[in-house]
Write an enzyme that holds these catalytic residues in place. Sequence first.
Site, PDB file in Angstrom:
ATOM      1  N   ASP A  10       0.973  -1.094   0.179  1.00  0.00           N
ATOM      2  CA  ASP A  10      -0.133   0.153  -0.164  1.00  0.00           C
ATOM      3  C   ASP A  10       0.815   1.303   0.006  1.00  0.00           C
ATOM      4  OD1 ASP A  10      -2.370   1.174   2.324  1.00  0.00           O
ATOM      5  OD2 ASP A  10      -1.503   2.002   0.709  1.00  0.00           O
ATOM      6  N   ASP A  34      -6.111   6.745  -5.704  1.00  0.00           N
ATOM      7  CA  ASP A  34      -6.490   8.243  -5.541  1.00  0.00           C
ATOM      8  C   ASP A  34      -7.447   8.439  -4.415  1.00  0.00           C
ATOM      9  OD1 ASP A  34      -7.969  10.930  -7.844  1.00  0.00           O
ATOM     10  OD2 ASP A  34      -6.839  11.105  -6.023  1.00  0.00           O
TER      11      ASP A  34
HETATM   12  N1  APR Z   1      -1.265   1.684  -3.118  1.00  0.00           N
HETATM   13  C1  APR Z   1      -0.802   1.233  -4.112  1.00  0.00           C
HETATM   14  N2  APR Z   1      -1.435   0.779  -5.412  1.00  0.00           N
HETATM   15  C2  APR Z   1      -2.561   1.138  -5.109  1.00  0.00           C
HETATM   16  C3  APR Z   1      -3.530   1.262  -3.915  1.00  0.00           C
HETATM   17  C4  APR Z   1      -2.517   1.638  -2.991  1.00  0.00           C
HETATM   18  N3  APR Z   1      -3.485   1.828  -1.847  1.00  0.00           N
HETATM   19  N4  APR Z   1      -4.742   1.359  -4.412  1.00  0.00           N
HETATM   20  C5  APR Z   1      -4.970   0.882  -5.707  1.00  0.00           C
HETATM   21  N5  APR Z   1      -3.712   0.690  -6.138  1.00  0.00           N
HETATM   22  C6  APR Z   1      -3.288   0.361  -7.441  1.00  0.00           C
HETATM   23  C7  APR Z   1      -4.415  -0.230  -8.536  1.00  0.00           C
HETATM   24  O1  APR Z   1      -4.321  -1.662  -8.033  1.00  0.00           O
HETATM   25  C8  APR Z   1      -3.908  -0.273  -9.547  1.00  0.00           C
HETATM   26  O2  APR Z   1      -2.779  -1.039  -9.865  1.00  0.00           O
HETATM   27  O3  APR Z   1      -3.206   1.607  -8.298  1.00  0.00           O
HETATM   28  C9  APR Z   1      -2.929   1.216  -9.766  1.00  0.00           C
HETATM   29  C10 APR Z   1      -3.675   2.272 -10.372  1.00  0.00           C
HETATM   30  O4  APR Z   1      -5.113   2.140 -10.282  1.00  0.00           O
HETATM   31  P1  APR Z   1      -6.274   3.194 -10.210  1.00  0.00           P
HETATM   32  O5  APR Z   1      -6.245   3.827  -8.884  1.00  0.00           O
HETATM   33  O6  APR Z   1      -7.576   2.819 -10.774  1.00  0.00           O
HETATM   34  O7  APR Z   1      -5.683   4.628 -11.173  1.00  0.00           O
HETATM   35  P2  APR Z   1      -5.676   4.642 -12.842  1.00  0.00           P
HETATM   36  O8  APR Z   1      -5.960   3.246 -13.493  1.00  0.00           O
HETATM   37  O9  APR Z   1      -4.652   5.510 -13.056  1.00  0.00           O
HETATM   38  O10 APR Z   1      -7.154   5.338 -13.192  1.00  0.00           O
HETATM   39  C11 APR Z   1      -7.184   6.855 -12.422  1.00  0.00           C
HETATM   40  O11 APR Z   1      -9.187   6.246 -11.037  1.00  0.00           O
HETATM   41  O12 APR Z   1      -9.205   6.656  -8.884  1.00  0.00           O
HETATM   42  C12 APR Z   1      -9.485   7.093 -10.173  1.00  0.00           C
HETATM   43  O13 APR Z   1      -9.404   9.615  -9.694  1.00  0.00           O
HETATM   44  C13 APR Z   1      -8.879   8.356 -10.348  1.00  0.00           C
HETATM   45  O14 APR Z   1     -10.106   8.963 -12.324  1.00  0.00           O
HETATM   46  C14 APR Z   1      -8.764   8.664 -11.798  1.00  0.00           C
HETATM   47  C15 APR Z   1      -8.881   7.229 -12.282  1.00  0.00           C
END
Ligand code: APR
Length: 176
Positions: A10, A34
């Site tokens: 995380d 995010d």
């Molecule tokens: N720590 C590390 N990685 C994480 C965590 C965490 N706590 N939570 C999620 N992830 C990973 C996901 O498993 C994925 O591999 O982060 C990576 C990116 O996934 P998303 O968070 O869905 O981001 P993205 O694909 O870039 O999409 C961005 O999603 O949350 C919304 O506001 C954001 O609209 C934007 C979109």
Amino acid sequence: MAQIEVIQGDITVLQLDAIVNAANSSLMGGGGVDGAIHRAAGPALLEECRKIAAARRGVPGGPCPAGDAVITGAGNLPCRYVIHTVGPVWHGGGSGESELLASCYKKSLLLAEEAALKSVAFPNISTGVYGYPRDKAAAVAIAAVRETLQGTRGIGRVLFVCFDRENYRLYRKLLG
Ligand code: APR
């Protein structure tokens, strides 16, 4: 040359100089990493993002267009800064997605360098909600980080933080 590492876990618990957030162009938070970052950081982070968004209101595709990045404090997070970058939404690979994804890693590292930061952690940008195929995204991420680090002097440590085992195995394989 900076050390490039990959861990599974995380990103919000890391006590580094900066963690990178996979944000959206509004900078107003969302789900995925995010959401996790904003939940852990508390309202001060969103307040700072709101101010940056207001100042960048006129930016086309903004406040933070895909491929761009901004830096803020970290609120209650254990890290010192959060670099918010906006990855491309995957549309099959023919709309410049790889260049935009590479730009996320490059601009984030350049912001870290400008702020004299020594350690930065990245999530797997665009591979969640934005649907970028993990193997393609991993190759772009590693190449962009390696290339950008050639031109930086202060950054000593870059971590790829994989939330799931598949991504972790992918990065381990690609990093050798
Ligand atoms: N720590 C590390 N990685 C994480 C965590 C965490 N706590 N939570 C999620 N992830 C990973 C996901 O498993 C994925 O591999 O982060 C990576 C990116 O996934 P998303 O968070 O869905 O981001 P993205 O694909 O870039 O999409 C961005 O999603 O949350 C919304 O506001 C954001 O609209 C934007 C979109």
